[in-house]
Design a protein around this motif. Structure first.
Motif, PDB file in Angstrom:
ATOM      1  N   VAL A 112     -43.092   3.840  70.071  1.00 24.09           N
ATOM      2  CA  VAL A 112     -43.709   3.208  68.903  1.00 24.09           C
ATOM      3  C   VAL A 112     -43.140   1.810  68.712  1.00 24.09           C
ATOM      4  CG1 VAL A 112     -44.102   3.367  66.415  1.00 24.09           C
ATOM      5  CG2 VAL A 112     -44.019   5.454  67.791  1.00 24.09           C
ATOM      6  N   SER A 113     -44.022   0.820  68.760  1.00 28.14           N
ATOM      7  CA  SER A 113     -43.677  -0.567  68.443  1.00 28.14           C
ATOM      8  C   SER A 113     -44.951  -1.238  67.961  1.00 28.14           C
ATOM      9  CB  SER A 113     -43.091  -1.290  69.654  1.00 28.14           C
ATOM     10  OG  SER A 113     -44.023  -1.335  70.707  1.00 28.14           O
ATOM     11  N   PHE A 114     -44.775  -2.370  67.282  1.00 26.78           N
ATOM     12  CA  PHE A 114     -45.916  -3.052  66.682  1.00 26.78           C
ATOM     13  C   PHE A 114     -45.931  -4.514  67.073  1.00 26.78           C
ATOM     14  CE2 PHE A 114     -44.793   0.550  64.072  1.00 26.78           C
ATOM     15  CZ  PHE A 114     -46.021   1.167  63.884  1.00 26.78           C
ATOM     16  N   ASP A 115     -47.132  -5.060  67.221  1.00 28.07           N
ATOM     17  CA  ASP A 115     -47.304  -6.488  67.485  1.00 28.07           C
ATOM     18  C   ASP A 115     -46.917  -7.239  66.224  1.00 28.07           C
ATOM     19  OD1 ASP A 115     -48.815  -9.075  67.336  1.00 28.07           O
ATOM     20  OD2 ASP A 115     -49.370  -8.483  69.380  1.00 28.07           O
ATOM     21  N   SER A 116     -45.978  -8.159  66.327  1.00 27.51           N
ATOM     22  CA  SER A 116     -45.482  -8.856  65.133  1.00 27.51           C
ATOM     23  C   SER A 116     -46.520  -9.787  64.511  1.00 27.51           C
ATOM     24  CB  SER A 116     -44.204  -9.635  65.460  1.00 27.51           C
ATOM     25  OG  SER A 116     -44.478 -10.597  66.453  1.00 27.51           O
ATOM     26  N   LYS A 117     -47.514 -10.212  65.290  1.00 28.19           N
ATOM     27  CA  LYS A 117     -48.556 -11.099  64.753  1.00 28.19           C
ATOM     28  C   LYS A 117     -49.678 -10.328  64.076  1.00 28.19           C
ATOM     29  CE  LYS A 117     -47.671 -14.671  68.161  1.00 28.19           C
ATOM     30  NZ  LYS A 117     -48.133 -15.305  69.378  1.00 28.19           N
ATOM     31  N   THR A 118     -50.151  -9.259  64.720  1.00 28.32           N
ATOM     32  CA  THR A 118     -51.307  -8.529  64.189  1.00 28.32           C
ATOM     33  C   THR A 118     -50.924  -7.268  63.423  1.00 28.32           C
ATOM     34  OG1 THR A 118     -51.583  -7.175  66.179  1.00 28.32           O
ATOM     35  CG2 THR A 118     -52.728  -9.318  66.131  1.00 28.32           C
ATOM     36  N   GLY A 119     -49.741  -6.732  63.709  1.00 27.08           N
ATOM     37  CA  GLY A 119     -49.339  -5.477  63.097  1.00 27.08           C
ATOM     38  C   GLY A 119     -49.900  -4.265  63.810  1.00 27.08           C
ATOM     39  N   ASN A 120     -50.696  -4.467  64.856  1.00 27.00           N
ATOM     40  CA  ASN A 120     -51.275  -3.355  65.608  1.00 27.00           C
ATOM     41  C   ASN A 120     -50.203  -2.648  66.432  1.00 27.00           C
ATOM     42  OD1 ASN A 120     -53.847  -3.956  64.679  1.00 27.00           O
ATOM     43  ND2 ASN A 120     -54.321  -5.250  66.447  1.00 27.00           N
ATOM     44  N   ARG A 121     -50.402  -1.371  66.597  1.00 27.88           N
ATOM     45  CA  ARG A 121     -49.467  -0.603  67.410  1.00 27.88           C
ATOM     46  C   ARG A 121     -49.620  -0.981  68.870  1.00 27.88           C
ATOM     47  NH1 ARG A 121     -48.123   5.818  67.600  1.00 27.88           N
ATOM     48  NH2 ARG A 121     -46.850   5.679  69.462  1.00 27.88           N
ATOM     49  N   GLU A 122     -48.484  -1.161  69.525  1.00 27.82           N
ATOM     50  CA  GLU A 122     -48.477  -1.426  70.961  1.00 27.82           C
ATOM     51  C   GLU A 122     -48.273  -0.102  71.690  1.00 27.82           C
ATOM     52  OE1 GLU A 122     -45.269  -4.255  71.082  1.00 27.82           O
ATOM     53  OE2 GLU A 122     -46.654  -5.930  70.863  1.00 27.82           O
ATOM     54  N   ASN A 123     -48.573  -0.091  72.958  1.00 26.85           N
ATOM     55  CA  ASN A 123     -48.368   1.090  73.803  1.00 26.85           C
ATOM     56  C   ASN A 123     -49.160   2.308  73.346  1.00 26.85           C
ATOM     57  OD1 ASN A 123     -46.419  -0.395  75.253  1.00 26.85           O
ATOM     58  ND2 ASN A 123     -44.896   0.132  73.734  1.00 26.85           N
ATOM     59  N   PHE A 124     -50.288   2.087  72.688  1.00 26.22           N
ATOM     60  CA  PHE A 124     -51.107   3.212  72.244  1.00 26.22           C
ATOM     61  C   PHE A 124     -51.906   3.735  73.428  1.00 26.22           C
ATOM     62  CE2 PHE A 124     -54.734   5.237  70.161  1.00 26.22           C
ATOM     63  CZ  PHE A 124     -54.085   5.982  69.196  1.00 26.22           C
ATOM     64  N   ARG A 125     -51.924   5.049  73.597  1.00 21.78           N
ATOM     65  CA  ARG A 125     -52.631   5.647  74.731  1.00 21.78           C
ATOM     66  C   ARG A 125     -53.681   6.631  74.258  1.00 21.78           C
ATOM     67  NH1 ARG A 125     -48.336   7.427  79.258  1.00 21.78           N
ATOM     68  NH2 ARG A 125     -49.757   9.158  79.256  1.00 21.78           N
ATOM     69  N   TYR A 126     -54.703   6.765  75.080  1.00 25.86           N
ATOM     70  CA  TYR A 126     -55.731   7.778  74.872  1.00 25.86           C
ATOM     71  C   TYR A 126     -55.675   8.750  76.032  1.00 25.86           C
ATOM     72  CZ  TYR A 126     -57.789   4.735  71.366  1.00 25.86           C
ATOM     73  OH  TYR A 126     -58.000   3.971  70.253  1.00 25.86           O
ATOM     74  N   GLU A 127     -55.971  10.002  75.752  1.00 28.11           N
ATOM     75  CA  GLU A 127     -56.056  11.004  76.805  1.00 28.11           C
ATOM     76  C   GLU A 127     -57.508  11.157  77.236  1.00 28.11           C
ATOM     77  OE1 GLU A 127     -53.423  14.766  76.575  1.00 28.11           O
ATOM     78  OE2 GLU A 127     -53.858  14.189  74.509  1.00 28.11           O
TER      79      GLU A 127
END
Length: 187
Positions: A112-127
């Motif tokens: 879990v980490s977030f883009d500091s500019k957009t606030g969107n979650r980074e490393n999000f995955r879909y199965e």
């Protein structure tokens, strides 16, 4: 659900948020099972005898974890352990948001980490999931992950398959184009 409907779904593939597989996810699952032995949440699985936590539980857990951690850490470091001092600040919500955006952790839903500019979650995955009617369940057969490209404004997403797909024909052989087009046009 009627077995004829299950047979129609056999071999279909779909996408869902990654449910988590690491030790934190397993800990959450065990705690949930132990604390709610008589009061399970029935998942969207077709067989109601199978009891499991909802696929979004790990995301909810991680959300509460980072908010709690931000509140606790800010109270300790900035306000000498006095939570009321933090809450009395007019900008306490921006302090908490800044903490969240600057920190990362391994959670129940993965890294879990977030883009500091957009606030969107980074490393999000879909199965990528494959419905198998004999098992009355969706089986994970791969995942979609973001691959950052430095020269592009938008990232690329790649599909990685970890298992063979059982197609609507009941085999792992990719259906012919006309068959695939026919099935898609029925949807």
């Amino acid at each position: 659900v009627n077995s004829d409907i299950l047979d129609l779904l056999n071999g279909f593939i779909g996408i869902r948020p990654h449910t988590g597989t690491g030790s934190k996810y397993l800990d959450l699952k065990v705690r949930y099972t132990n604390e709610n032995a008589d009061n399970y949440y029935y998942n969207s699985n077709f067989d109601n005898s199978i009891k499991a936590i909802n696929i979004y539980s790990s995301y909810a857990y991680d959300s509460l974890y980072i908010i709690y951690n931000a509140f606790t850490q800010l109270t300790k470091t900035e306000f000498s352990g006095n939570a009321n001092s933090l809450l009395s600040k007019s900008n306490y919500s921006s302090l908490i948001l800044d903490y969240i955006l600057q920190n990362s952790f391994d959670g129940a839903s993965g890294s879990v980490s977030f883009d500091s500019k957009t606030g969107n979650r980074e490393n999000f995955r879909y199965e990528v999931v494959n419905f198998i009617s004999d098992l009355s369940s969706f089986n994970s057969v791969g995942y979609i992950a973001k691959v950052d490209k430095e020269m592009k404004e938008t990232p690329d997403y790649h599909i990685y398959f970890t298992k063979d797909i059982i197609w609507t024909t009941g085999t792992t052989q990719l259906p012919s184009i006309w068959y695939f087009s026919f099935i898609v046009s029925l949807a």
